[in-house]
Enzyme design. Structure first.
Site, short mmCIF file in Angstrom:
data_model
loop_
_atom_site.label_atom_id
_atom_site.label_comp_id
_atom_site.label_asym_id
_atom_site.label_seq_id
_atom_site.Cartn_x
_atom_site.Cartn_y
_atom_site.Cartn_z
N ARG A 172 0.82 -1.22 0.00
CA ARG A 172 0.00 0.00 0.00
C ARG A 172 0.85 1.27 0.00
O ARG A 172 0.51 2.28 0.63
CB ARG A 172 -0.96 0.01 1.20
CG ARG A 172 -1.93 -1.16 1.20
CD ARG A 172 -2.84 -1.17 -0.03
NE ARG A 172 -3.70 -2.35 -0.06
CZ ARG A 172 -3.41 -3.48 -0.72
NH1 ARG A 172 -2.28 -3.58 -1.42
NH2 ARG A 172 -4.24 -4.50 -0.71
N SER A 222 -11.38 -0.51 2.48
CA SER A 222 -10.82 -0.97 3.76
C SER A 222 -10.37 0.23 4.58
O SER A 222 -9.61 1.07 4.10
CB SER A 222 -9.62 -1.89 3.52
OG SER A 222 -10.04 -3.06 2.83
N GLU A 292 -5.97 3.08 6.39
CA GLU A 292 -5.70 3.01 4.96
C GLU A 292 -6.37 4.19 4.26
O GLU A 292 -5.96 4.61 3.19
CB GLU A 292 -6.21 1.69 4.37
CG GLU A 292 -5.80 1.46 2.93
CD GLU A 292 -5.92 0.02 2.49
OE1 GLU A 292 -6.28 -0.20 1.33
OE2 GLU A 292 -5.65 -0.88 3.31
#
Length: 300
Positions: A172, A222, A292
Site C-alpha cells: 500500500r 478498507s 488506509e
C-alpha cells in the site's frame, strides 16, 4: 475589487473546466465532506502542467476517484485538482496497456479483457483510478499494482514530464507518497490469455466482493491497513465492534474492515469511530491499526 480566490479561479478557467464551492460529497465514494474552494478538472498533461504551475504557491490537492479519501466537514481550502475521465485514455499494444492516470481500474480491466490480456482481474472491482491505485499500490485477492506496472509517467516538482521504471512499491505504498510528483499515466505489462478464462476470473472475484463487502453503502474501502500477523477485520470483529455506530458512521455488519456511511455520516463521526476501533483493538490485541483511508481537508 476581485479577490485573490476569484482571480485564481478565472486563471484556472482559462486552462481547464473548473467550479467553485463544490461539495466533496459528490467527488468521494464516502459521500462525506465539506466544500472545496475550487475544483479543477484538467483534460491533458499540458493542462495539468499549466495548472500545477498556476497553483505552485497555492494550497492544492490531487485526487482521482476519491475512493480512499475522508474529506473534513470544513471542506478543502485552495484548489482540488481532479484527474478523472477527462484524462482517461487507454490504448493496447501487444501485451502492454498504456493508460492515463484518470482512467478507472474497471475501464482498464475491461479493455484488458477485450484484448484478451490477463493479469489484472484483481483490479476490476477496485473503485479507483489508475493514478490513485499506483500512488497507494492498490491490490486485492492476491494481486497488486506492483505486479503489472512497468513504467510510470509523472510531472516532477519542477513541472517537467518524467518517466520511471522504479515506483518504489511496497505494501500500500509507492515513492509518489513521499514527494509532490503527480502521476499522469502508466504502462501495464499483462499477458495473452483466453477471454472466457479472464471473464470467469473477474466474475468469481466480483461475486466474492458482492458476498463479503458492503458495496451498497458509501465507504472508502478498507478502513485500516493489514497489520503484521493478522487481519484488521478479524481483530475488529473479535473486539466486539462489528456494527458499532457513532451517528451515521458504522463498522459494517457485513465486513468489519469497512466503515460505512449509513446516510448522513459526518467526517467527525467517522474519525471518532476509527479512533474508537484503534483504541479497542489496541487493548484487545496489542496492535495499533494504521488507517488506509487518507484524511484531507479541514476537520471540525
Amino acid at each position: 475589487m476581485e479577490t485573490i480566490l476569484e482571480q485564481l479561479f478565472r486563471t484556472i478557467q482559462e486552462i481547464c473546466p473548473a467550479e467553485r464551492g463544490v461539495s466533496m460529497q459528490k467527488h468521494t465514494t464516502f459521500k462525506i465532506g465539506g466544500q472545496a474552494d475550487i475544483l479543477a478538472m484538467p483534460d491533458s498533461e499540458a493542462a495539468l502542467c499549466a495548472l500545477l504551475t498556476v497553483c505552485k504557491e497555492v494550497p492544492h490537492l490531487i485526487i482521482g476517484n476519491g475512493s480512499n479519501l475522508l474529506v473534513g466537514d470544513g471542506g478543502i481550502r485552495g484548489v482540488v485538482i481532479k484527474i478523472g475521465n477527462r484524462m482517461g485514455a487507454i490504448s493496447v499494444k501487444g501485451e502492454e496497456i498504456h493508460v492515463a492516470a484518470g482512467a478507472t481500474l474497471a475501464a482498464t480491466a475491461a479493455a484488458a479483457l477485450e484484448a484478451g490480456l490477463g493479469g489484472m482481474a484483481f483490479a476490476a472491482g477496485i473503485p479507483g483510478t489508475v493514478g490513485g491505485a499506483i500512488l497507494m499500490n492498490a491490490g486485492a485477492y492476491g494481486g497488486e499494482m506492483a505486479d503489472i506496472v512497468t513504467e510510470v509517467s509523472y510531472i516532477d516538482t519542477a513541472g517537467k514530464l518524467c518517466r520511471t521504471r522504479d515506483a518504489g512499491f511496497s505494501y500500500r505504498h509507492s515513492k509518489f507518497q513521499e514527494n509532490d510528483a503527480v502521476i499522469t499515466g502508466a504502462t501495464l505489462q499483462l499477458h495473452h490469455a483466453d477471454r472466457e478464462t479472464i471473464r470467469n476470473e473477474m466474475e468469481v472475484l466480483a461475486e466474492k466482493r458482492r458476498t463479503k463487502q458492503p458495496l451498497t453503502k458509501p465507504s472508502a474501502g478498507s478502513a485500516f491497513k493489514r497489520p503484521v500477523g493478522g487481519y484488521a477485520a478479524q481483530m475488529i470483529d473479535e473486539a466486539g465492534l462489528r456494527g458499532k455506530r457513532i451517528g451515521d458512521a458504522a463498522v459494517s455488519e457485513k465486513h468489519a474492515g469497512f466503515i460505512v456511511n449509513l446516510g448522513g455520516a459526518t467526517a467527525a463521526e467517522v474519525r471518532q469511530l476509527m479512533s474508537l476501533v484503534q483504541e479497542t483493538v489496541q487493548k484487545t490485541h496489542g496492535i495499533w491499526l494504521e488507517p488506509e483511508i487518507r484524511f484531507v481537508g479541514e476537520f471540525t
